[in-house]
Motif scaffolding. Sequence first.
Motif, PDB file in Angstrom:
ATOM      1  N   GLY A   1      44.666  46.242 -24.513  1.00  0.00           N
ATOM      2  CA  GLY A   1      43.630  45.257 -24.766  1.00  0.00           C
ATOM      3  C   GLY A   1      43.600  44.429 -23.620  1.00  0.00           C
ATOM      4  O   GLY A   1      42.850  43.122 -23.896  1.00  0.00           O
ATOM      5  N   VAL A   2      44.140  44.448 -22.603  1.00  0.00           N
ATOM      6  CA  VAL A   2      43.690  43.526 -21.381  1.00  0.00           C
ATOM      7  C   VAL A   2      43.036  44.095 -20.155  1.00  0.00           C
ATOM      8  O   VAL A   2      43.399  45.372 -19.692  1.00  0.00           O
ATOM      9  CB  VAL A   2      45.085  43.180 -20.473  1.00  0.00           C
ATOM     10  CG1 VAL A   2      44.773  42.128 -19.431  1.00  0.00           C
ATOM     11  CG2 VAL A   2      45.965  42.435 -21.661  1.00  0.00           C
ATOM     12  N   ALA A   3      41.793  43.507 -19.821  1.00  0.00           N
ATOM     13  CA  ALA A   3      40.782  44.350 -19.024  1.00  0.00           C
ATOM     14  C   ALA A   3      40.639  43.175 -17.779  1.00  0.00           C
ATOM     15  O   ALA A   3      40.586  41.997 -17.942  1.00  0.00           O
ATOM     16  CB  ALA A   3      39.550  44.605 -19.526  1.00  0.00           C
ATOM     17  N   CYS A   4      40.417  43.725 -16.498  1.00  0.00           N
ATOM     18  CA  CYS A   4      40.339  42.706 -15.333  1.00  0.00           C
ATOM     19  C   CYS A   4      39.312  43.167 -14.704  1.00  0.00           C
ATOM     20  O   CYS A   4      38.805  44.294 -14.452  1.00  0.00           O
ATOM     21  CB  CYS A   4      41.665  42.891 -14.566  1.00  0.00           C
ATOM     22  SG  CYS A   4      41.705  41.837 -13.291  1.00  0.00           S
TER      23      CYS A   4
ATOM     24  N   THR B   1      35.474  48.260 -24.070  1.00  0.00           N
ATOM     25  CA  THR B   1      36.579  48.523 -24.941  1.00  0.00           C
ATOM     26  C   THR B   1      36.776  47.276 -25.726  1.00  0.00           C
ATOM     27  O   THR B   1      37.927  47.333 -26.576  1.00  0.00           O
ATOM     28  CB  THR B   1      37.558  49.075 -24.426  1.00  0.00           C
ATOM     29  OG1 THR B   1      38.132  48.332 -23.269  1.00  0.00           O
ATOM     30  CG2 THR B   1      37.464  50.509 -23.712  1.00  0.00           C
ATOM     31  N   SER B   2      36.002  46.236 -25.731  1.00  0.00           N
ATOM     32  CA  SER B   2      36.351  45.194 -26.567  1.00  0.00           C
ATOM     33  C   SER B   2      37.663  44.345 -26.231  1.00  0.00           C
ATOM     34  O   SER B   2      38.457  44.527 -27.087  1.00  0.00           O
ATOM     35  CB  SER B   2      36.171  45.313 -27.873  1.00  0.00           C
ATOM     36  OG  SER B   2      34.658  45.633 -28.389  1.00  0.00           O
ATOM     37  N   PRO B   3      38.065  43.912 -25.056  1.00  0.00           N
ATOM     38  CA  PRO B   3      39.643  43.845 -24.760  1.00  0.00           C
ATOM     39  C   PRO B   3      39.725  42.257 -25.349  1.00  0.00           C
ATOM     40  O   PRO B   3      38.785  41.654 -25.390  1.00  0.00           O
ATOM     41  CB  PRO B   3      39.581  43.770 -23.290  1.00  0.00           C
ATOM     42  CG  PRO B   3      38.337  43.579 -22.787  1.00  0.00           C
ATOM     43  CD  PRO B   3      37.388  44.257 -23.941  1.00  0.00           C
ATOM     44  N   ARG B   4      41.216  42.142 -25.762  1.00  0.00           N
ATOM     45  CA  ARG B   4      41.550  41.179 -26.444  1.00  0.00           C
ATOM     46  C   ARG B   4      41.628  39.732 -25.430  1.00  0.00           C
ATOM     47  O   ARG B   4      41.268  38.601 -25.620  1.00  0.00           O
ATOM     48  CB  ARG B   4      42.680  41.083 -27.146  1.00  0.00           C
ATOM     49  CG  ARG B   4      42.470  42.205 -28.446  1.00  0.00           C
ATOM     50  CD  ARG B   4      43.657  42.007 -29.375  1.00  0.00           C
ATOM     51  NE  ARG B   4      43.715  40.758 -30.095  1.00  0.00           N
ATOM     52  CZ  ARG B   4      44.650  40.764 -31.187  1.00  0.00           C
ATOM     53  NH1 ARG B   4      45.393  41.412 -31.323  1.00  0.00           N
ATOM     54  NH2 ARG B   4      44.316  39.549 -31.866  1.00  0.00           N
ATOM     55  N   LEU B   5      41.941  40.071 -24.198  1.00  0.00           N
ATOM     56  CA  LEU B   5      41.983  39.343 -23.122  1.00  0.00           C
ATOM     57  C   LEU B   5      41.351  39.708 -21.784  1.00  0.00           C
ATOM     58  O   LEU B   5      41.528  40.925 -21.371  1.00  0.00           O
ATOM     59  CB  LEU B   5      43.503  39.295 -22.652  1.00  0.00           C
ATOM     60  CG  LEU B   5      43.899  38.297 -21.522  1.00  0.00           C
ATOM     61  CD1 LEU B   5      43.492  36.794 -21.963  1.00  0.00           C
ATOM     62  CD2 LEU B   5      45.417  38.276 -21.121  1.00  0.00           C
ATOM     63  N   LEU B   6      40.502  39.017 -21.515  1.00  0.00           N
ATOM     64  CA  LEU B   6      39.558  39.347 -20.396  1.00  0.00           C
ATOM     65  C   LEU B   6      39.820  38.540 -19.146  1.00  0.00           C
ATOM     66  O   LEU B   6      39.848  37.103 -19.228  1.00  0.00           O
ATOM     67  CB  LEU B   6      38.050  39.252 -20.798  1.00  0.00           C
ATOM     68  CG  LEU B   6      37.085  39.476 -19.815  1.00  0.00           C
ATOM     69  CD1 LEU B   6      36.935  40.941 -19.377  1.00  0.00           C
ATOM     70  CD2 LEU B   6      35.366  39.166 -20.285  1.00  0.00           C
TER      71      LEU B   6
ATOM     72  N   PRO C   1      48.926  31.144 -30.267  1.00  0.00           N
ATOM     73  CA  PRO C   1      48.294  31.705 -29.270  1.00  0.00           C
ATOM     74  C   PRO C   1      48.164  33.130 -29.046  1.00  0.00           C
ATOM     75  O   PRO C   1      48.870  33.844 -29.547  1.00  0.00           O
ATOM     76  CB  PRO C   1      49.453  31.240 -28.211  1.00  0.00           C
ATOM     77  CG  PRO C   1      50.169  30.176 -28.709  1.00  0.00           C
ATOM     78  CD  PRO C   1      50.095  30.507 -30.286  1.00  0.00           C
ATOM     79  N   LEU C   2      46.964  33.526 -28.555  1.00  0.00           N
ATOM     80  CA  LEU C   2      46.756  35.171 -28.188  1.00  0.00           C
ATOM     81  C   LEU C   2      47.554  35.403 -27.154  1.00  0.00           C
ATOM     82  O   LEU C   2      48.288  36.465 -27.290  1.00  0.00           O
ATOM     83  CB  LEU C   2      45.218  35.149 -27.951  1.00  0.00           C
ATOM     84  CG  LEU C   2      44.775  36.694 -27.521  1.00  0.00           C
ATOM     85  CD1 LEU C   2      44.955  37.390 -28.823  1.00  0.00           C
ATOM     86  CD2 LEU C   2      43.440  36.627 -27.093  1.00  0.00           C
TER      87      LEU C   2
ATOM     88  N   LEU D   1      51.068  39.030 -26.202  1.00  0.00           N
ATOM     89  CA  LEU D   1      49.872  39.179 -26.461  1.00  0.00           C
ATOM     90  C   LEU D   1      49.674  39.589 -27.919  1.00  0.00           C
ATOM     91  O   LEU D   1      50.392  40.340 -28.500  1.00  0.00           O
ATOM     92  CB  LEU D   1      48.993  40.187 -25.922  1.00  0.00           C
ATOM     93  CG  LEU D   1      47.491  40.383 -26.010  1.00  0.00           C
ATOM     94  CD1 LEU D   1      47.044  39.432 -25.344  1.00  0.00           C
ATOM     95  CD2 LEU D   1      46.955  41.821 -25.255  1.00  0.00           C
ATOM     96  N   ALA D   2      48.949  38.460 -28.822  1.00  0.00           N
ATOM     97  CA  ALA D   2      48.793  38.537 -30.217  1.00  0.00           C
ATOM     98  C   ALA D   2      50.444  38.567 -30.730  1.00  0.00           C
ATOM     99  O   ALA D   2      50.806  39.541 -31.877  1.00  0.00           O
ATOM    100  CB  ALA D   2      48.002  39.594 -30.728  1.00  0.00           C
TER     101      ALA D   2
END
Length: 513
Positions: free
Chosen positions: A342-345, A425-430, A270-271, A325-326
């Motif tokens: 790496g989390v953007a909302c 910023t290419s977040p891993r979790l959007l 899981p990410l 996360l990761a």
Amino acid sequence: MSDTGPALRLRGISKSFDGVRVLRGVDVSITRGTVHALLGGNGSGKSTTLKVVAGVYRGDPGGVVEVFGTPHPADSFSPQQAHRAGLRFVHQDLGLVDDLSVAANFGLVSGFPQRLGAVRWRALHERTARELAAAGLDIAPQAPVRALRPSDRTRVAIARALQDDDGGHPLVLVLDEPTASLPHHEVDELLEELRRRREQGHTIVYVSHRIPEVLAVADDLTVLRDGVVAYSGPVSGLTEDHVIAMMTGLAAEQAAPAARTPRAPTTAAPLLRVSGLCTAGLGPLDLEVRPGEVVGVAGLLGSGRSRLLGLLAGQVPRTSGSVQLAGREIHHRSPRAALADGVACVPEDRARDAAFPDRPLWENVSAIAFPRYARWWGADRRAERRDAVKAAAGFAVHAAHGEVPFASLSGGNQQKAVLARATWTSPRLLLLDEPSQGVDAMARRDIHSFIHRHVDGHDRAALVVSSDFVELAALCDRVLVLRDGRLRAELTGAELHESAIALAVHQDREDPR
């Protein structure tokens, strides 16, 4: 107030911003005692037309806003004149104060009866009770607005707008996206309320992106495209495909969002892994999101769905539980910390929580990445502007130039600009809260495509909250259903369709697992 002729007539309405002509000679005639829909894609000029009618924007010289037979020059029409003429408005943001009672919200518009400087609360409650009864609402005047169902909140806003402060004459009620945030089962109640108001003699101007609703309730409709009238006439005989073609200039199948092809089960780690997560009104909660997945979150207002995103985004404090996360434990105490991980909302209310309305488009897009343009001698604003304009173009944001104020963009273009910023910023979790609320079919298609593009082929994923079950079924690989802050169901495969999501959301019994 004349008793003959149309209720509202627009003649030669044009509007320009900084030399760019947004409206070009709009002519519309709205018959008394009808529901007249106003449709148009983002950037069509629909919102600008409404603001000219409301007197918020001054039209270019030569245009006329005629209300109940009385003409008003569009270049000098004011909100006060609009109100006196018999125009009433209920916006998507209903303008209700949640912490006040229904009666107090009525008093904010109609005034508070007083005696010797003190508010006569009994008189206000009695007056409000009469208005609520006339609207067919079984709601106590003392009830707090925040306790009302979404459809009742909208009906209260309509009743407040139509308070009998104009001698009992029929009025023109303009409703801007009244069903955008309503659960589907409450939409029919509101449409029935509009039919009842029409029978009372009021004229309804109904603005919505939900074409089936328009076809169900409207007598006539006007479609705007690129600042001109593409169609104005009866609804009878029109289909959804006809309307989409008029709005977009494309065939319906070209404008429809591409359905998500569900991903095959994967054994990848899981990410995102959430275990025993708790905060006020949410949890304990366990869930996993794997790389490349778009996972939907469904639930009624108060279910905890937006609170979940807020917690993951560092906006809501966690009381207990684990978030990884990761494979790495994270404990965000602020949105800045979440972004660094790496989390953007993208929040639900972009105007309040995700925009700098008076600043130019490019600054709104680049705000998240400003540090990368810091130099020893200051900020490289030229490079920042160049890259922001390029990013906006990559998300199909339509604007005359990068200096256009964010507030002047259509809703769909604003949403795409916010999405461009969130993914810069290419977040891993959007994290996306109501990502296509209040946008047209073409903008929705673009937004879905951008979400898929962000996660596909990358070690990334998206968690999407939406009240639109059709959207969740089309966009997502899985849908999680929350109720009372707990995970009650998970839908995948053949279960992933609108009716199954609706049933799971409104089901009273708990999942026996």
